[in-house]
Design an enzyme around this catalytic site. Structure first.
Site, PDB file in Angstrom:
ATOM      1  N   LYS A 111       1.011  -1.091   0.312  1.00  0.00           N
ATOM      2  CA  LYS A 111      -0.107  -0.169  -0.020  1.00  0.00           C
ATOM      3  C   LYS A 111       1.164   1.210   0.205  1.00  0.00           C
ATOM      4  O   LYS A 111       0.737   2.099  -0.380  1.00  0.00           O
ATOM      5  CB  LYS A 111      -0.947  -0.313   1.164  1.00  0.00           C
ATOM      6  CG  LYS A 111      -2.302  -1.337   0.971  1.00  0.00           C
ATOM      7  CD  LYS A 111      -3.450  -0.925   0.519  1.00  0.00           C
ATOM      8  CE  LYS A 111      -3.943  -1.929   0.614  1.00  0.00           C
ATOM      9  NZ  LYS A 111      -5.020  -2.369  -0.805  1.00  0.00           N
ATOM     10  N   LYS A 194      -2.292 -11.991  -8.076  1.00  0.00           N
ATOM     11  CA  LYS A 194      -3.896 -12.676  -7.455  1.00  0.00           C
ATOM     12  C   LYS A 194      -4.449 -11.507  -7.851  1.00  0.00           C
ATOM     13  O   LYS A 194      -4.512 -10.158  -8.173  1.00  0.00           O
ATOM     14  CB  LYS A 194      -3.833 -12.752  -6.268  1.00  0.00           C
ATOM     15  CG  LYS A 194      -3.877 -10.995  -5.185  1.00  0.00           C
ATOM     16  CD  LYS A 194      -4.075 -10.861  -4.022  1.00  0.00           C
ATOM     17  CE  LYS A 194      -3.628  -9.827  -3.799  1.00  0.00           C
ATOM     18  NZ  LYS A 194      -4.783  -8.649  -1.841  1.00  0.00           N
ATOM     19  N   LYS A 197      -9.133  -5.946  -6.556  1.00  0.00           N
ATOM     20  CA  LYS A 197      -9.728  -4.857  -6.734  1.00  0.00           C
ATOM     21  C   LYS A 197      -8.336  -3.639  -7.385  1.00  0.00           C
ATOM     22  O   LYS A 197      -9.089  -2.838  -8.359  1.00  0.00           O
ATOM     23  CB  LYS A 197     -10.477  -4.447  -5.788  1.00  0.00           C
ATOM     24  CG  LYS A 197     -11.703  -5.171  -5.988  1.00  0.00           C
ATOM     25  CD  LYS A 197     -12.902  -5.210  -4.708  1.00  0.00           C
ATOM     26  CE  LYS A 197     -12.242  -6.360  -3.849  1.00  0.00           C
ATOM     27  NZ  LYS A 197     -12.732  -6.743  -3.078  1.00  0.00           N
TER      28      LYS A 197
HETATM   29  P1  TYM Z   1     -10.341  -8.709   0.896  1.00  0.00           P
HETATM   30  O1  TYM Z   1     -11.434  -7.888   1.107  1.00  0.00           O
HETATM   31  O2  TYM Z   1      -9.444  -8.372  -0.122  1.00  0.00           O
HETATM   32  O3  TYM Z   1     -10.640  -9.828   0.905  1.00  0.00           O
HETATM   33  C1  TYM Z   1     -12.136 -10.901   1.291  1.00  0.00           C
HETATM   34  C2  TYM Z   1     -11.255 -12.272   1.081  1.00  0.00           C
HETATM   35  O4  TYM Z   1     -11.620 -12.843  -0.815  1.00  0.00           O
HETATM   36  C3  TYM Z   1      -9.486 -13.358  -0.268  1.00  0.00           C
HETATM   37  N1  TYM Z   1      -9.616 -13.305  -1.682  1.00  0.00           N
HETATM   38  C4  TYM Z   1      -8.998 -14.324  -2.708  1.00  0.00           C
HETATM   39  N2  TYM Z   1      -8.515 -15.418  -2.724  1.00  0.00           N
HETATM   40  C5  TYM Z   1      -7.539 -15.634  -3.085  1.00  0.00           C
HETATM   41  N3  TYM Z   1      -7.866 -15.399  -4.357  1.00  0.00           N
HETATM   42  C6  TYM Z   1      -8.024 -13.920  -4.883  1.00  0.00           C
HETATM   43  N4  TYM Z   1      -7.221 -13.171  -5.493  1.00  0.00           N
HETATM   44  C7  TYM Z   1      -8.230 -13.121  -3.190  1.00  0.00           C
HETATM   45  N5  TYM Z   1      -8.899 -11.828  -3.565  1.00  0.00           N
HETATM   46  C8  TYM Z   1      -9.120 -11.598  -2.478  1.00  0.00           C
HETATM   47  C9  TYM Z   1      -8.756 -12.509   0.685  1.00  0.00           C
HETATM   48  O5  TYM Z   1      -8.413 -13.520   0.902  1.00  0.00           O
HETATM   49  C10 TYM Z   1     -10.392 -12.936   1.619  1.00  0.00           C
HETATM   50  O6  TYM Z   1     -10.035 -14.029   2.099  1.00  0.00           O
HETATM   51  N6  TYM Z   1      -8.330  -8.202   5.863  1.00  0.00           N
HETATM   52  C11 TYM Z   1      -8.643  -8.639   4.782  1.00  0.00           C
HETATM   53  C12 TYM Z   1     -11.003  -8.670   5.293  1.00  0.00           C
HETATM   54  C13 TYM Z   1     -10.903  -9.276   6.602  1.00  0.00           C
HETATM   55  C14 TYM Z   1     -10.275 -10.191   7.161  1.00  0.00           C
HETATM   56  C15 TYM Z   1     -10.439 -10.105   8.880  1.00  0.00           C
HETATM   57  C16 TYM Z   1     -10.402 -11.224   6.643  1.00  0.00           C
HETATM   58  C17 TYM Z   1     -10.666  -8.248   7.865  1.00  0.00           C
HETATM   59  N7  TYM Z   1     -10.438  -8.420   8.771  1.00  0.00           N
HETATM   60  C18 TYM Z   1     -10.638 -10.636   9.866  1.00  0.00           C
HETATM   61  C19 TYM Z   1     -10.893 -12.760   7.423  1.00  0.00           C
HETATM   62  C20 TYM Z   1     -10.803 -12.092   9.176  1.00  0.00           C
HETATM   63  C21 TYM Z   1      -8.886  -8.080   3.640  1.00  0.00           C
HETATM   64  O7  TYM Z   1      -8.694  -7.382   3.305  1.00  0.00           O
HETATM   65  O8  TYM Z   1      -9.676  -9.317   2.335  1.00  0.00           O
END
Ligand code: TYM
Length: 332
Positions: A111, A194, A197
């Protein structure tokens, strides 16, 4: 029964990475365990959404969870900001997270590079908030994609440090979880790693999108110049398309294109057309349900309300216990 916790940031429409990395596991876990799935709207504030965008995104992702099959009678699906105990525990846990370790977080470093004009403190302490999300419900398992692995390690560090600091075994170590046994990484269409967005619109296949747009994106996906001789190794970009195929296509289709590649007779246009057909077939029924739920105000309200009640009950109990452990004692 194990406790399962996971969250998704509402920063746009859900894409295949979100589904195969996380939501697919949620659907399995809600049948077997006590689950807390939430929309991480506080986390999304690091990107400074306008109030209207924030609300629209939460609305979108809430409807998408329902459309994908999250059942609010089987789990607690809630909006993070509906549970104030999370923010309070975040304040306490920030006191024993060290700047040095937070600066080493891969997400923070990414970031810092990608948004140099908005390196806010929330980005630095993001892993603390994420740890709190999990610890506040005493999560045993956290279904996530591979990109969240380091955050889970940090969560264990913070849990153990708290225990050590206060001479307790109050928090347990949560484990990352995936249905397939291995954490998933769904590649994007632009060949940059990966599906994400933040890599731009062309990188992601989102569920709530016109069929024609999905087809166009896949036809434009990055590939290479084509194999020049039989038996050649697949380039990373081509492997990405095969990886997406693994998620949505039949084994026989994949084997067919694999053979064509082995013989060096593959035509990428045909591969992409097939992939687009299979993606559209997979996505279309879910999209229909998204459209339905986005307009079903009653279902959305019911889901958010039940979820908030269940999540608050669990979080308030934890917070009360943590306050006692820390030593906050009432004089009145
Ligand atoms: P976020 O919002 O970026 O993504 C949500 C979930 O989707 C998964 N993900 C992917 N998995 C595989 N391949 C990809 N290309 C891909 N893109 C996204 C992410 O691994 C995630 O599981 N920090 C987290 C949100 C969060 C969270 C938590 C998760 C906040 N608090 C507590 C678990 C427990 C995040 O930014 O995910």
């Amino acid at each position: 029964m194990a406790r399962v916790v996971s969250g998704i940031r509402p920063t746009g429409k859900l894409h295949l990475g979100n589904y195969f990395g996380a939501v697919k596991s949620f659907l399995k876990m809600q049948e077997e365990h006590e689950c807390f799935f939430f929309i991480a709207d506080i986390h999304s504030l690091t990107t400074h959404p306008t109030p209207q965008d924030l609300h629209n995104n939460v609305h979108q992702v809430l409807a998408e969870h329902l459309a994908m099959g999250i059942d609010v009678d089987k789990c607690a699906m809630f909006i993070q900001s509906d549970v104030p105990a999370i923010s309070e525990l975040y304040t306490y846990m920030n006191m024993n997270a060290y700047i040095g370790e937070l600066e080493r977080s891969v997400t923070y470093k990414e970031k810092k590079n990608s948004q140099p004009k908005n390196i806010n403190a929330g980005l630095l302490t993001y892993p603390v908030l994420m740890a709190v999300d999990i610890l506040v419900h005493h999560g045993d398992f956290v279904p996530v994609g591979k990109d969240q692995q380091q955050h889970l390690e940090m969560t264990r560090t913070f849990a153990n440090r708290f225990n050590h600091m206060y001479g307790t075994d109050y928090f347990k170590e949560p484990q990352a979880y995936s249905n397939t046994g291995e954490l998933v990484k769904v590649p994007g269409l632009t060949g940059q790693g990966k599906m994400s967005k933040s890599s731009g619109d062309a990188d992601t296949i989102v569920f709530d999108e016109e069929e024609s747009v999905i087809r166009k994106k896949i036809m434009r996906a990055k590939t290479d110049a084509g194999p020049t001789e039989p038996g050649q190794k697949k380039s990373e970009e081509l492997q990405n398309l095969f990886d997406i195929m693994e998620l949505v296509s039949d084994a026989s289709t994949i084997a067919h294109f694999d053979d064509l590649h082995q013989n060096a007779t593959i035509r990428y246009g045909d591969l992409k057309k097939q992939l687009a057909d299979d993606v559209v077939n997979f996505v279309a029924p879910i999209r229909e349900r998204i459209v339905h739920f986005k307009n079903d105000k009653e279902a959305l309200a019911k889901a958010a309300k039940i979820g908030a009640e269940k999540a608050n009950e669990s979080a308030v109990k934890t917070l009360k216990e943590v306050r006692e452990i820390i030593g906050f004692k009432k004089f009145y």
